[in-house]
Design an enzyme around this catalytic site. Sequence first.
Site, PDB file in Angstrom:
ATOM      1  N   VAL A 149      65.751 -12.702  28.656  1.00  0.00           N
ATOM      2  CA  VAL A 149      65.539 -11.111  28.131  1.00  0.00           C
ATOM      3  C   VAL A 149      65.097 -10.604  29.399  1.00  0.00           C
ATOM      4  O   VAL A 149      64.024 -11.131  30.062  1.00  0.00           O
ATOM      5  CB  VAL A 149      64.626 -10.999  26.959  1.00  0.00           C
ATOM      6  CG1 VAL A 149      64.461  -9.639  26.685  1.00  0.00           C
ATOM      7  CG2 VAL A 149      65.212 -11.878  25.763  1.00  0.00           C
ATOM      8  N   ARG A 192      73.252  -5.404  31.119  1.00  0.00           N
ATOM      9  CA  ARG A 192      73.141  -4.032  31.468  1.00  0.00           C
ATOM     10  C   ARG A 192      71.434  -3.790  31.245  1.00  0.00           C
ATOM     11  O   ARG A 192      70.757  -4.693  30.710  1.00  0.00           O
ATOM     12  CB  ARG A 192      73.698  -3.199  30.348  1.00  0.00           C
ATOM     13  CG  ARG A 192      73.074  -3.112  28.834  1.00  0.00           C
ATOM     14  CD  ARG A 192      73.922  -2.352  28.035  1.00  0.00           C
ATOM     15  NE  ARG A 192      73.539  -2.747  26.613  1.00  0.00           N
ATOM     16  CZ  ARG A 192      72.613  -2.554  25.809  1.00  0.00           C
ATOM     17  NH1 ARG A 192      71.359  -2.176  26.500  1.00  0.00           N
ATOM     18  NH2 ARG A 192      72.334  -2.968  24.607  1.00  0.00           N
ATOM     19  N   GLY A 201      52.045 -23.304  42.757  1.00  0.00           N
ATOM     20  CA  GLY A 201      53.573 -23.380  42.803  1.00  0.00           C
ATOM     21  C   GLY A 201      54.079 -24.893  42.463  1.00  0.00           C
ATOM     22  O   GLY A 201      53.920 -25.400  41.548  1.00  0.00           O
ATOM     23  N   GLU A 225      52.118  -8.534  48.433  1.00  0.00           N
ATOM     24  CA  GLU A 225      52.688  -7.326  47.519  1.00  0.00           C
ATOM     25  C   GLU A 225      52.195  -5.758  48.092  1.00  0.00           C
ATOM     26  O   GLU A 225      51.353  -5.944  49.043  1.00  0.00           O
ATOM     27  CB  GLU A 225      52.082  -7.248  45.998  1.00  0.00           C
ATOM     28  CG  GLU A 225      51.930  -8.709  45.326  1.00  0.00           C
ATOM     29  CD  GLU A 225      53.386  -8.921  44.541  1.00  0.00           C
ATOM     30  OE1 GLU A 225      54.089  -7.812  44.329  1.00  0.00           O
ATOM     31  OE2 GLU A 225      53.709  -9.887  44.452  1.00  0.00           O
ATOM     32  N   ASP A 235      43.116 -14.355  42.888  1.00  0.00           N
ATOM     33  CA  ASP A 235      44.603 -15.271  42.291  1.00  0.00           C
ATOM     34  C   ASP A 235      44.072 -16.806  42.639  1.00  0.00           C
ATOM     35  O   ASP A 235      44.344 -17.424  41.875  1.00  0.00           O
ATOM     36  CB  ASP A 235      45.589 -14.874  43.274  1.00  0.00           C
ATOM     37  CG  ASP A 235      46.863 -15.726  43.056  1.00  0.00           C
ATOM     38  OD1 ASP A 235      47.500 -15.724  41.996  1.00  0.00           O
ATOM     39  OD2 ASP A 235      47.209 -16.562  43.765  1.00  0.00           O
ATOM     40  N   LYS A 249      43.517 -19.956  39.599  1.00  0.00           N
ATOM     41  CA  LYS A 249      44.217 -21.069  39.738  1.00  0.00           C
ATOM     42  C   LYS A 249      42.787 -21.950  39.457  1.00  0.00           C
ATOM     43  O   LYS A 249      43.129 -23.166  38.917  1.00  0.00           O
ATOM     44  CB  LYS A 249      44.989 -21.383  40.972  1.00  0.00           C
ATOM     45  CG  LYS A 249      46.145 -20.600  40.944  1.00  0.00           C
ATOM     46  CD  LYS A 249      46.670 -20.417  42.524  1.00  0.00           C
ATOM     47  CE  LYS A 249      47.798 -19.418  42.343  1.00  0.00           C
ATOM     48  NZ  LYS A 249      48.138 -19.025  43.808  1.00  0.00           N
TER      49      LYS A 249
END
Lengths: 439, 439
Positions: free
Chosen positions: A43, A66, A148, A204, A215, A219
Site C-alpha cells: 500500500v 495508480r 541500518g 534531507e 536521529d 537509535k
Amino acid sequence: MERMNIAILGCGVVGSGVAKILLEMKDELSDRAGRKIELKKIVDLRAASAISKYDIPKALFCGEGRDLTKEETVKYINEVIVSDDIDLIVETIGGTSDFVFNIFADTIKAKKPIITANKAMLAERGKAIFESAENSGVIMGYEASVCGAIPIIKAVRESFTGDKIVSMYGIMNGTCNYILSKMQDEGFAFEQALKQAQKNGYAEADPTLDISGYDAGHKLVILLKLAYGIDIDFKKLSIIGIDKINRDDIDFANEMECAIKLISFAEKKDDRIYAGVRPMMVKRSNFLSEVDGATNAVEVVNKYSGKHFLVGAGAGSLETASAIVSDIIFIARHAKTMKNNYGNSNNELLDPSELNFPYNIIFETEDVPGITGLITTAIGNQDINIDTVGHNRHNKEKAVFAISTMPCSIRQIENAVKEIRSKRANVIIHDPKVIPILF
Amino acid sequence: MERMNIAILGCGVVGSGVAKILLEMKDELSDRAGRKIELKKIVDLRAASAISKYDIPKALFCGEGRDLTKEETVKYINEVIVSDDIDLIVETIGGTSDFVFNIFADTIKAKKPIITANKAMLAERGKAIFESAENSGVIMGYEASVCGAIPIIKAVRESFTGDKIVSMYGIMNGTCNYILSKMQDEGFAFEQALKQAQKNGYAEADPTLDISGYDAGHKLVILLKLAYGIDIDFKKLSIIGIDKINRDDIDFANEMECAIKLISFAEKKDDRIYAGVRPMMVKRSNFLSEVDGATNAVEVVNKYSGKHFLVGAGAGSLETASAIVSDIIFIARHAKTMKNNYGNSNNELLDPSELNFPYNIIFETEDVPGITGLITTAIGNQDINIDTVGHNRHNKEKAVFAISTMPCSIRQIENAVKEIRSKRANVIIHDPKVIPILF
C-alpha cells in the site's frame, strides 16, 4: 510448507527495497525460513516511483499501481491489516504521527507480527507499543531501526547474551558523519558540507532531525531499552548535535590526532546508566575515528568478551531493506520462541554530564597577554589536570585556543569558567565549547 | 521455570571461563533464557588450576576436584552424558581425537544439545557430526569455534539472512596477527616475534597449528559450510601460512602502504566458491590493515547491504567462554525452532589461485644489470599490467625487489617466471614470493 504472506505499508526508499529483495530471493528466503515467504500486498499513496525504480509488478499494489487518495490509502491499510491473507506487516512509512501509531496498534490487535525501520516511533512512543505487543503476544522486528544494515539489534538481543554490556559508543547517523568527514578530510565549512550532503542525497531538504542529533538519539533509546531494559522519555535524553561544529574545532581535532564524530553513547556504572549524544573528539587510535562518510559503527564493550566493533551501511534502500528481511526470516523461524525484549531492569538513567571524560575546551577570548595563565590557573584551581594546550590562533580581535584535560566533570569546568569570568569579566567572548575526548 | 542443567567436559582455559560466567551470572542468564540455567557438573583430569584460577567450587567437579585417572575421566564423562540430571553438554576439551569425537557421538545419541569451541573437530570431522546431529534432531552451538568472541556465526546464520554473502575476508588467527603486528610495528624478525608471542601466551610451545594457517583454515571451513552450505574436505583447502614471511616482505608492504595479514577468504562468483588462506598485503585504506595484535576481524560483503566489519577478541578464556554462554542462551530460548545449518547448496569449491588478484611479486635475483628489464618484459608478455616496481635492495650477492601487478592469475605469473628462467637460467635465486594485495 507453512505460508508467511507479507504486506508492505509504505513503499518509499526502504519499502521498495524490501519488495525487491522479497521478489528476487523468494525461493531462497523460503528455504532459509522453512516457511513460504511471499510478498502479497503493497500500500502506498504513490506507487509509481517504486514501480519504475525496481520494476515491482503493479498487481502487488492496492489500486494496481495508480496514485491513491488519502482515504483510499487508509481504507486499504485497514483492509490489509485484518486480511486473512496477510500474516506479517512491514511498516515503512516512518514518522511518529497518530496515523502510523495506529498502524502499530491495529496490527497488534490483529495479532500479527510487525516489522519496522521507524526509529522515531519506537524511541518516542515505543513504550506503549512494546507494552501492548507484550500483552498481546505479538512479535516485533526492528533490526532496521538502528544503524541500518548493521546487525546490532540481534547482536545485543541474541549474541551478547553470555555477557554484560559495559558501554556502547556509536556513530549512528550517516548524515552527520558524512558532513563531519567532508569538513575533516576536505576542509569544507559546515554549511558547505551540509549542502554537499543534500546534493548527494545524504541529507534531507530539512536536515534538522539529523544534525540536531535527534536521529542518533532515537537509535540510542532503542539500544538502551534492549541492552539495559530501561524505558526512556526521549525528551529527557541529553542530546547535542553537530550544528555548532566549525572549522576551528576540526583544526584543533586534527592537531590532537582526533576526528570529530557525533557519538551516541551509554555507559553502565554499578546500576546507573549514563547516556547521551555528543560530538566527540575521537582519537585516531580508536577505530571509530576511521569510520568515514555515511557508514555507521558501534563499539560495544562487554565485561567478559571485551571490545567489539560492528561497522556497516547506516542507511540506504537495499541496505536497510536487508535488515528488515532478516527480521522476516527470524520471525518466520523463531516466532514461537522469541521475545521483543529480554531485558528488564531498574537501572536508572543519568545525565552524561555526570560522567567524567577527558575534555577539549575551546576558548575564544580577547587577544591580550596573560590570558593563558589566567585560564590554566583557574582550571588547575578546580583540580583539573591539563593534558595539553592547543596552538593559539590569534589576531588582534580575538584569540582561539584549546585546552585538553585529563578526565574531569563538566561541573569542574563550569566552575573554572566562572572563576575566569569573576577575575576578568569580559575576557571570554563566547561560552567555551566543551567537547569530550574519546580514546 | 523449565530447567537447563549444564555439564562442562574439559575445564581448561575456555571451560573454566564458561564455569565462571555461569556461576557469576546465574540469575541473569536464567532471566534472559526463560529457563533455569544451572552448572551442574564439570569433568576434567586436573581440576586444580581451574579451581584456583576462578575459585570454582570443588563440589562441581566429578571426583570433588582431585586429579583423575584417565579411566575415571572416561567413566565420569560417560555418566554425565547420559545422566538424567544433565540437559546440555559443553565440550571444551578440543582436538580431533576419537575420544572427543565419541563425546559428540554419545551426546547426540543421548539427544542432548552440545556446545563447542572445537574448530579443528568441526572442520576436519564435522560432516559426520552434523549429519548425525541432523538425523537425531540435536542442536549444536559453535559460535565460539570461529573468531572467539566475535558473533560471526549468529551474524551469518541469523542476521545476514535477508541477503546474499558475496565474500568474506577475515583475520581469524590471533597468534599470526600478533606475530605479524610485532614484525610490522616493532621491526621484529619472524623468529623473534614468535618467541615474544610464546612468552606472552599468544602462541603454543608448538605453534605449528597457528603459523601454518591450519587454524585459520579450520574457521574458514566452518564459515563456508554455514554461509554456502558446502562440506569441504579440509585436506583439500588451499592454505599458505606465515612461516615464510620475512623482514623484506614486511618492508615492501610498508613501502606500498600495506600491512601483511593472514587472511582466510571466500568469494562467490556465480555458483562457484573460491576460498583459501593466504598472507596478503592489505592496503592501509582497508580496515583489516588496522586490526593489530591478537584481535580478529571479518569483513563480509553482502549483495544488498554491502560491506560489514565485525571486530573483536579472537581468543582468551572469558572472551571465548562468553560466546559459549551465548549459545547456551540461544539454545535455551530457541531449541525448538533453530537449526544447526540452514544453507544447502550445490556450490562448488574452487582453488583460490583461479581468482584474479593484484599481486606483489618479490624477486631475489643475481645482482647484475639488465634484470629489471628482463623481468618486467616477461611479465608484460603475459598480459600482466605492472602497477609499481618496488625499491631494489641490492648488494653484490643478490638483488631483492618487488613488482606489484594489476589483477591477474597465478598462472600468468608462473608463465612469466618460466620465461625469465628460459632466457637466463640462474638469474632467479629462489622461487619468487607471490602475495595477493587486498584493497
